[in-house]
Design a protein around this motif. Structure first.
Motif, short mmCIF file in Angstrom:
data_model
loop_
_atom_site.label_atom_id
_atom_site.label_comp_id
_atom_site.label_asym_id
_atom_site.label_seq_id
_atom_site.Cartn_x
_atom_site.Cartn_y
_atom_site.Cartn_z
N PRO A 191 35.55 -1.49 10.53
CA PRO A 191 34.46 -0.57 10.87
C PRO A 191 33.29 -1.33 11.46
CG PRO A 191 34.36 -1.11 8.55
CD PRO A 191 35.58 -1.81 9.08
N ALA A 192 32.35 -0.59 12.05
CA ALA A 192 31.13 -1.18 12.58
C ALA A 192 29.95 -0.31 12.17
CB ALA A 192 31.20 -1.27 14.10
N VAL A 193 28.80 -0.92 12.00
CA VAL A 193 27.57 -0.18 11.72
C VAL A 193 26.82 -0.05 13.04
CG1 VAL A 193 25.39 -0.15 10.46
CG2 VAL A 193 27.46 -1.01 9.36
N ILE A 194 26.63 1.18 13.48
CA ILE A 194 26.05 1.47 14.79
C ILE A 194 24.65 2.04 14.62
CG2 ILE A 194 26.35 2.69 16.97
CD1 ILE A 194 28.58 0.69 16.37
N ALA A 195 23.64 1.30 15.08
CA ALA A 195 22.26 1.79 15.07
C ALA A 195 22.12 2.84 16.16
CB ALA A 195 21.29 0.64 15.30
N THR A 196 21.56 3.99 15.81
CA THR A 196 21.56 5.16 16.68
C THR A 196 20.15 5.72 16.85
OG1 THR A 196 23.78 5.70 15.86
CG2 THR A 196 22.60 7.44 17.02
N THR A 197 19.76 5.99 18.10
CA THR A 197 18.47 6.61 18.40
C THR A 197 18.72 7.90 19.17
OG1 THR A 197 17.30 4.50 18.48
CG2 THR A 197 16.26 6.37 19.57
N ILE A 198 18.18 9.01 18.67
CA ILE A 198 18.33 10.32 19.31
C ILE A 198 16.96 10.75 19.83
CG2 ILE A 198 18.98 12.73 18.98
CD1 ILE A 198 20.74 11.78 16.63
N VAL A 199 16.91 11.12 21.11
CA VAL A 199 15.67 11.58 21.73
C VAL A 199 15.91 12.97 22.30
CG1 VAL A 199 13.92 11.17 23.49
CG2 VAL A 199 14.94 9.23 22.28
N LEU A 200 15.06 13.93 21.93
CA LEU A 200 15.10 15.30 22.44
C LEU A 200 13.83 15.53 23.25
CD1 LEU A 200 16.31 18.19 22.51
CD2 LEU A 200 15.02 18.66 20.42
N ASP A 201 13.99 15.93 24.52
CA ASP A 201 12.84 16.19 25.38
C ASP A 201 13.09 17.49 26.12
OD1 ASP A 201 10.39 15.84 26.53
OD2 ASP A 201 10.99 14.17 27.83
N GLY A 202 12.00 18.17 26.49
CA GLY A 202 12.15 19.42 27.21
C GLY A 202 10.81 20.01 27.58
N ASP A 203 10.84 20.95 28.53
CA ASP A 203 9.59 21.54 29.00
C ASP A 203 8.95 22.46 27.96
OD1 ASP A 203 11.31 23.72 29.09
OD2 ASP A 203 11.36 23.84 31.27
N ALA A 204 9.69 22.83 26.90
CA ALA A 204 9.11 23.66 25.84
C ALA A 204 8.47 22.83 24.74
CB ALA A 204 10.18 24.57 25.25
N LEU A 205 8.55 21.49 24.85
CA LEU A 205 8.01 20.61 23.83
C LEU A 205 6.74 19.93 24.34
CD1 LEU A 205 11.28 18.83 22.65
CD2 LEU A 205 10.26 20.91 21.74
N PRO A 206 5.73 19.74 23.51
CA PRO A 206 4.51 19.06 23.95
C PRO A 206 4.76 17.58 24.23
CG PRO A 206 4.43 19.47 21.58
CD PRO A 206 5.63 20.20 22.10
N GLU A 207 5.77 16.99 23.59
CA GLU A 207 6.13 15.60 23.83
C GLU A 207 7.55 15.38 23.35
OE1 GLU A 207 4.32 12.71 21.07
OE2 GLU A 207 3.29 14.42 20.18
N ALA A 208 8.17 14.31 23.85
CA ALA A 208 9.54 14.00 23.43
C ALA A 208 9.57 13.65 21.95
CB ALA A 208 10.10 12.84 24.25
N ALA A 209 10.64 14.05 21.27
CA ALA A 209 10.82 13.74 19.85
C ALA A 209 11.93 12.72 19.71
CB ALA A 209 11.17 15.01 19.08
N GLN A 210 11.75 11.76 18.80
CA GLN A 210 12.71 10.68 18.64
C GLN A 210 12.94 10.40 17.17
OE1 GLN A 210 12.37 7.03 21.05
NE2 GLN A 210 12.37 5.87 19.14
N THR A 211 14.18 10.08 16.81
CA THR A 211 14.49 9.69 15.45
C THR A 211 15.64 8.69 15.48
OG1 THR A 211 14.94 10.52 13.21
CG2 THR A 211 16.17 11.51 15.01
N THR A 212 15.75 7.87 14.44
CA THR A 212 16.76 6.81 14.41
C THR A 212 17.49 6.80 13.08
OG1 THR A 212 15.17 5.18 13.60
CG2 THR A 212 15.43 5.36 15.99
#
Length: 446
Positions: free
Chosen positions: A297-318
């Motif tokens: 197995p491997a441990v994979i560091a993951t970053t998710i970014v959600l952006d869109g015109d309905a959001l005041p700013e991009a949201a990010q979580t890891t």
């Protein structure tokens, strides 16, 4: 790049694994057993009578394969063989039970082992090789038996002259580091390493100790847990680096297997849902991603970014997850608009990969009447899985007090490998996106 392996489907309550850490040199790991509770490690079997196969054993760098079998197995005598290909053992004939830990715990153990042998030409996997020479370590308790030792190997095989063999690690420790310590000692015996009288060396004959490694120092060889000194058996190898009757475990592994080969193969991340260009009715969807790596197995560091015109700013979580796996993250009540989801990953050797999709949300009923507040006790807008406004309202889970996308400081990892959390603990994949959805909830309060 090898062909993709089948992906195992995990439910949203998947074990969450925080990003792996690499401790600074000299920083101690969690204590293992004290002298009072220590259990013996090592073979109760006479050393191999085989001599050196040659003065130098050809070994392609990285070609030594360690297969960790966590899945359980029926072991057979096979006429006195310890051949891992056919699940043969001269030590135990019976059922080895599957390891009781989950996928994240297994990945944590493998991560510790890889760290301990990072300097040597050795590959570690939890997938049985299809062919070739490999050692198999059975990790799990023996059905119907409760041995007093923590692990056992079939022999001390000087210069690893026999090649791949089968040895055993019992569940004698609750920590990933403790299990890894037993695994590495038993394997080391099958490579010709013997017990020594130093608690910080992985060849110390009991589980007592702290932050054990293969030490680049000559230590006195001992014959038992009472530390009775002996001259040892494999002195044709030991005396390459130490005086007669002493052993340098680090130098011997370099001698046998060469230096490590860097991992330069990137992982893969694929966004399976939503499809690129999808039009989603109503604002509810699932983010589904598949993670794979050439190491398993491997441990994979993951970053998710959600952006869109309905959001005041991009949201990010890891976060970080054991791979290979398929992960599902429910997202509810996105406002109408266009969005981009970007997922970036790195493996344990910092090799990067990413994937991105665009999608559009239409027909969200809350947008039609503009009445969603996200603050009610019935889990208004911004909630996940029916979560209440207290969970997904201003600030969200782990978010800032102003409702921004920040998740707060990551929880610290430990040197027990990746910091694993089981079902019922937070945060899981659903909670991982609460920070994103908290931002959405704030956007909709007008």
């Amino acid at each position: 790049m090898p062909a993709p392996r089948p992906i195992s489907l995990l439910v949203p309550a998947l074990v969450f694994v925080l990003a792996p850490s690499r401790a600074p040199a000299g920083e101690p790991l969690e204590p293992l057993d004290t002298a009072t509770g220590a259990r013996a490690i090592g073979p109760a079997i006479p050393p191999s009578a085989a001599g050196l196969a040659a003065t130098e054993r050809p070994q392609r760098l990285g070609a030594k394969i360690l297969y960790l079998n966590f899945d359980g197995q029926q072991m057979s005598w096979c006429g006195g063989s310890n051949d891992p290909h056919n699940n043969c053992s001269t030590i135990f004939q019976g059922t080895v039970l599957p390891f009781s830990g989950d996928a994240a715990k297994r990945a944590s153990i493998v991560q510790v082992i890889r760290k301990r042998i990072a300097d040597f030409g050795i590959t570690v996997t939890d997938q049985r090789p299809g062919a070739g020479d490999y050692d198999m370590e059975m990790v799990g308790n023996w059905q119907g038996q409760n041995p007093e030792f923590a692990g056992i190997a079939p022999n001390i095989d000087c210069f690893d002259s026999t090649g791949g063999e089968t040895s055993f690690t019992l569940e004698a420790s609750g920590s990933s580091d403790g299990i890894a310590e037993i695994v590495l000692q038993e394997l080391a015996h099958t490579w010709g390493l013997e017990h020594v009288n130093e608690k910080q060396d992985l060849l110390y004959p009991t589980t007592e100790g702290l932050n054990k490694t293969f030490q680049d120092t000559c230590h006195k060889i001992v014959s038992d847990t009472d530390l009775n000194e002996t001259n040892g058996y494999c002195n044709q190898v030991h005396t390459q680096f130490c005086n007669f009757g002493w052993q340098n475990s680090y130098q011997e592994l370099l001698y046998l297997f060469g230096e490590s080969v860097p991992d330069t193969i990137a992982p893969t991340v694929t966004i399976l849902e939503p499809a690129d260009g999808a039009v989603i009715e109503g604002g509810n969807l699932s983010l589904v991603i598949a993670l794979e790596d050439d190491q398993s197995p491997a441990v994979i560091a993951t970053t998710i970014v959600l952006d869109g015109d309905a959001l005041p700013e991009a949201a990010q979580t890891t976060g970080a997850f054991a791979a290979p796996h398929q992960l599902t993250f429910p997202i509810q009540d996105l406002p109408d608009g266009s969005y981009v989801l970007h997922v970036a990953v790195t493996d344990e050797s910092d090799n990067p990969a990413d994937d991105e999709v665009s999608f559009t949300v239409v027909g969200n009923p809350a947008d039609a009447d503009d009445t969603g507040s996200g603050e009610g006790s019935d889990g208004g807008s911004g909630g996940v899985d029916g979560g209440s406004g207290e969970d997904a309202g201003s600030g969200g889970a782990d978010g800032g007090s102003d409702g921004s996308a920040g998740l707060g400081d990551p929880q610290p990892t430990t040197d027990d490998g990746c910091n694993c959390r089981t079902e019922g603990s937070r945060p899981g994949p659903t909670a991982l996106l609460l920070g994103l959805l908290a931002l959405v909830g704030r956007r909709r309060r007008r």
